[in-house]
Scaffold this motif. Structure first.
Motif, PDB file in Angstrom:
ATOM      1  N   LEU A  72     -23.140  21.209  26.996  1.00 42.55           N
ATOM      2  CA  LEU A  72     -23.968  22.328  26.527  1.00 42.55           C
ATOM      3  C   LEU A  72     -23.635  23.628  27.249  1.00 42.55           C
ATOM      4  O   LEU A  72     -23.757  24.717  26.668  1.00 42.55           O
ATOM      5  CB  LEU A  72     -25.447  21.983  26.707  1.00 42.55           C
ATOM      6  N   VAL A  73     -23.209  23.528  28.497  1.00 41.87           N
ATOM      7  CA  VAL A  73     -22.793  24.725  29.236  1.00 41.87           C
ATOM      8  C   VAL A  73     -21.625  25.412  28.526  1.00 41.87           C
ATOM      9  O   VAL A  73     -21.507  26.641  28.556  1.00 41.87           O
ATOM     10  CB  VAL A  73     -22.419  24.340  30.687  1.00 41.87           C
ATOM     11  N   PHE A  74     -20.753  24.623  27.869  1.00 44.58           N
ATOM     12  CA  PHE A  74     -19.612  25.203  27.175  1.00 44.58           C
ATOM     13  C   PHE A  74     -19.951  25.636  25.747  1.00 44.58           C
ATOM     14  O   PHE A  74     -19.224  26.449  25.169  1.00 44.58           O
ATOM     15  CB  PHE A  74     -18.444  24.208  27.152  1.00 44.58           C
ATOM     16  N   VAL A  75     -21.015  25.128  25.182  1.00 50.30           N
ATOM     17  CA  VAL A  75     -21.405  25.513  23.820  1.00 50.30           C
ATOM     18  C   VAL A  75     -22.275  26.767  23.827  1.00 50.30           C
ATOM     19  O   VAL A  75     -22.151  27.635  22.960  1.00 50.30           O
ATOM     20  CB  VAL A  75     -22.147  24.349  23.133  1.00 50.30           C
ATOM     21  N   LEU A 262     -24.108  15.822  17.372  1.00 45.92           N
ATOM     22  CA  LEU A 262     -23.955  17.203  16.910  1.00 45.92           C
ATOM     23  C   LEU A 262     -22.537  17.726  17.158  1.00 45.92           C
ATOM     24  O   LEU A 262     -21.955  18.396  16.305  1.00 45.92           O
ATOM     25  CB  LEU A 262     -24.982  18.098  17.607  1.00 45.92           C
ATOM     26  N   LEU A 263     -21.984  17.392  18.322  1.00 47.25           N
ATOM     27  CA  LEU A 263     -20.624  17.833  18.620  1.00 47.25           C
ATOM     28  C   LEU A 263     -19.618  17.183  17.677  1.00 47.25           C
ATOM     29  O   LEU A 263     -18.677  17.830  17.208  1.00 47.25           O
ATOM     30  CB  LEU A 263     -20.271  17.511  20.072  1.00 47.25           C
ATOM     31  N   SER A 264     -19.818  15.899  17.382  1.00 45.53           N
ATOM     32  CA  SER A 264     -18.907  15.194  16.482  1.00 45.53           C
ATOM     33  C   SER A 264     -18.959  15.790  15.080  1.00 45.53           C
ATOM     34  O   SER A 264     -17.919  16.043  14.455  1.00 45.53           O
ATOM     35  CB  SER A 264     -19.260  13.705  16.434  1.00 45.53           C
ATOM     36  N   ALA A 265     -20.172  16.023  14.601  1.00 41.81           N
ATOM     37  CA  ALA A 265     -20.319  16.588  13.256  1.00 41.81           C
ATOM     38  C   ALA A 265     -19.737  18.001  13.188  1.00 41.81           C
ATOM     39  O   ALA A 265     -19.026  18.349  12.235  1.00 41.81           O
ATOM     40  CB  ALA A 265     -21.797  16.602  12.862  1.00 41.81           C
ATOM     41  N   SER A 266     -20.013  18.807  14.216  1.00 43.19           N
ATOM     42  CA  SER A 266     -19.495  20.181  14.234  1.00 43.19           C
ATOM     43  C   SER A 266     -17.975  20.186  14.309  1.00 43.19           C
ATOM     44  O   SER A 266     -17.301  20.950  13.605  1.00 43.19           O
ATOM     45  CB  SER A 266     -20.073  20.948  15.423  1.00 43.19           C
ATOM     46  N   GLY A 267     -17.434  19.331  15.164  1.00 45.75           N
ATOM     47  CA  GLY A 267     -15.977  19.274  15.312  1.00 45.75           C
ATOM     48  C   GLY A 267     -15.293  18.821  14.041  1.00 45.75           C
ATOM     49  O   GLY A 267     -14.261  19.378  13.635  1.00 45.75           O
ATOM     50  N   LEU A 268     -15.870  17.809  13.378  1.00 47.08           N
ATOM     51  CA  LEU A 268     -15.285  17.313  12.133  1.00 47.08           C
ATOM     52  C   LEU A 268     -15.328  18.386  11.050  1.00 47.08           C
ATOM     53  O   LEU A 268     -14.326  18.626  10.351  1.00 47.08           O
ATOM     54  CB  LEU A 268     -16.037  16.058  11.673  1.00 47.08           C
TER      55      LEU A 268
END
Length: 504
Positions: A72-75, A262-268
């Motif tokens: 989350l620090v990087f998002v 959420l990261l997986s869905a966003s990345g895909l």
């Protein structure tokens, strides 16, 4: 500065006072960022120990929370950067972010005031969420301010970022030394309090140095920002937006697995969208370069997933299974977190010289080849520990092997992190540069989250408190990393040809 060719490179910018040839504002930002990194790395060095020793979290639960927090620090800078670009300006965003981070660190030390462990846990999670939000406002925007001190074509820009990068790593080295020593030797609140004090010093430096920023980083539309909305300045409404932002981060930290989904869905979604855009909208040369950028984006989480074991499973391994005695004194495990940033501080100029030297001879590896070397080195670091465990079965591991692991991992980071950022700027279509930089940090966040998943899996293993169990896991991930790195190296000549379509 209309006619650059008619005048010396730096003479047009000789008006503001300088130090070492650079505007004084650079050193204001240098020290502001130094103290911010001091606070971040100081807290990071203590986090896994605090969760397992104070809250008595299992290794699995603590590692998942650690991975979610670092991700989350990087998002969060995607949100803070947008608000700064569109409304606040970089200066106000940095100042607000620094104040918020300091409040978050103070909150971390207040969990002891809670009446029960459940309440203390929520206070601590709230402190982490506040730090995430503050970092979102500060992290990207302080780097933006560095660039705004120089005209686009000023030859001092690259050296300026080198000086700034040294401040980042100096703060990253000092934070674990001070906060780790205080937190483990005197009390947790002392460590977190030192991190808060570091950020407060950064805010003071930044406020005092405002006149030296040459008016840069101000709001794009100050009149709009000062205008009222329901009787309150719009600027204050923007600051108030940090409250729902914090609530969202708190909810995610309370459910770390959700961060992964959420990261997986966003990345895909991002990957599919970029591939479709490349195939449908770009000419063959631009398409090839964008596809190379996507390849690098897919590869880099492998590195960060292993590299970030530093703050989770590796930190616990050092605490439990490494002989940390030096001249009769036991070195706190958290202090080892300073080795990586200090190594970067020393080695970054060496690598910059090495790439330049090899480039002049036509021998510099391509960006994909450097990524392959980075992954090989991070895997080799873990295999080094496995080898040491085989040589010294049943004994505490000498700290020399940990230092060598950090050296390998640092060299890997220098082959990937600055190289990757430069590759994104070189390979992306000009109108997509911001999007691709955001995607780079999204991929980094994914890798950081995966580090928590890997550490949690190690912690969930039977006999996870035994050195042999952890080393067996390190052998598996280290071997897999070596294979992936070799595969990337094997593909790099073909990928390099795509990069050369329009400039390497």
């Amino acid at each position: 500065m209309d006619d650059i060719a008619a005048s010396p490179p730096i003479a047009p910018h000789a008006g503001p006072a300088t130090f070492l040839g650079h505007p004084h504002g650079l050193f204001v930002l240098f020290f502001a960022e130094l103290w911010e990194r001091f606070s971040f790395y100081g807290m990071r060095a203590l986090l896994i120990f605090y969760l397992t020793k104070q809250f008595l979290f299992s290794d699995t639960r603590a590692s998942m929370l650690y991975g979610a927090y670092i991700a989350l620090v990087f998002v969060s800078p995607l949100v803070g950067g947008y608000l700064a670009d569109r409304y606040l300006g970089a200066r106000k965003a940095v100042l607000f972010g620094g104040i918020v981070i300091a409040c978050g660190h103070i909150l971390l030390g207040l969990d002891a005031l809670a009446g029960d462990r459940a309440a203390a846990t929520w206070i601590f999670l709230a402190g982490m969420a506040v730090i995430v939000v503050g970092t979102g406002f500060l992290k990207a925007n302080v780097s933006v301010l560095v660039g705004q001190l120089y005209p686009r074509d000023d030859i001092r820009r690259d050296p300026a970022y080198t000086i700034f990068y040294m401040g980042i790593n100096l703060g990253g080295a000092l934070g674990p030394l001070v906060c780790g020593l205080l937190g483990e030797r005197i009390g947790w609140s002392w460590g977190f309090g030192a991190a808060a004090l570091g950020m407060i010093l950064g805010v003071i430096v930044f406020v005092a140095g405002k006149p030296l920023l040459q008016g840069q980083g101000e709001a794009p539309d100050p009149a709009w920002l000062a205008s009222p909305l329901v009787g309150i300045r719009r600027e204050y409404w923007l600051y108030a937006s940090a409250l729902p932002f914090t609530a969202a981060m708190l909810a995610l930290l309370a459910s770390p697995a959700t961060v992964g989904y959420l990261l997986s869905a966003s990345g895909l979604a991002m990957g599919v969208g970029l591939i479709a855009y490349a195939c449908l909208k770009l000419d063959p040369a631009a398409r090839g370069r964008l596809l190379v950028a996507l390849f690098l984006l897919v590869v880099q989480p492998v590195f960060w997933g292993l590299f970030e074991q530093t703050g989770s499973s590796l930190n616990l391994f050092i605490d439990r299974h490494v002989d940390r005695t030096l001249f009769g004194i036991t070195v706190p495990a958290s202090l080892f977190q300073a080795v990586g940033p200090f190594s970067i501080f020393l080695l970054a100029p060496v690598f910059a010289w090495l790439w330049l030297k090899l480039g002049r001879r036509g021998l510099e590896p391509s960006a994909p080849a450097k990524f392959g070397l980075a992954i090989i080195q991070v895997g080799a670091g873990f295999l080094l520990l496995v080898g040491a465990g085989m040589l010294l079965p049943g004994a505490q591991m000498p700290m020399l092997f940990i230092l060598l692991l950090y050296l390998l991992h640092t060299m890997g980071e220098l082959c990937l992190s600055p190289v990757g950022l430069a590759a994104m700027s070189r390979l992306s279509p000009p109108h997509m540069l911001g999007l691709m930089m955001g995607t780079w940090f999204l991929a980094t966040a994914g890798g950081n989250f995966m580090s928590g998943v890997i550490a949690a899996a190690i912690g969930a293993s039977a006999g996870a408190d035994q050195a042999s169990t952890v080393l067996a896991a390190y052998g598996r991930i280290g071997g897999l990393a070596m294979l992936i790195g070799l595969a990337v190296l094997a593909l790099s000549p073909w990928i390099g040809r795509l990069m050369k379509q329009g400039g390497r």
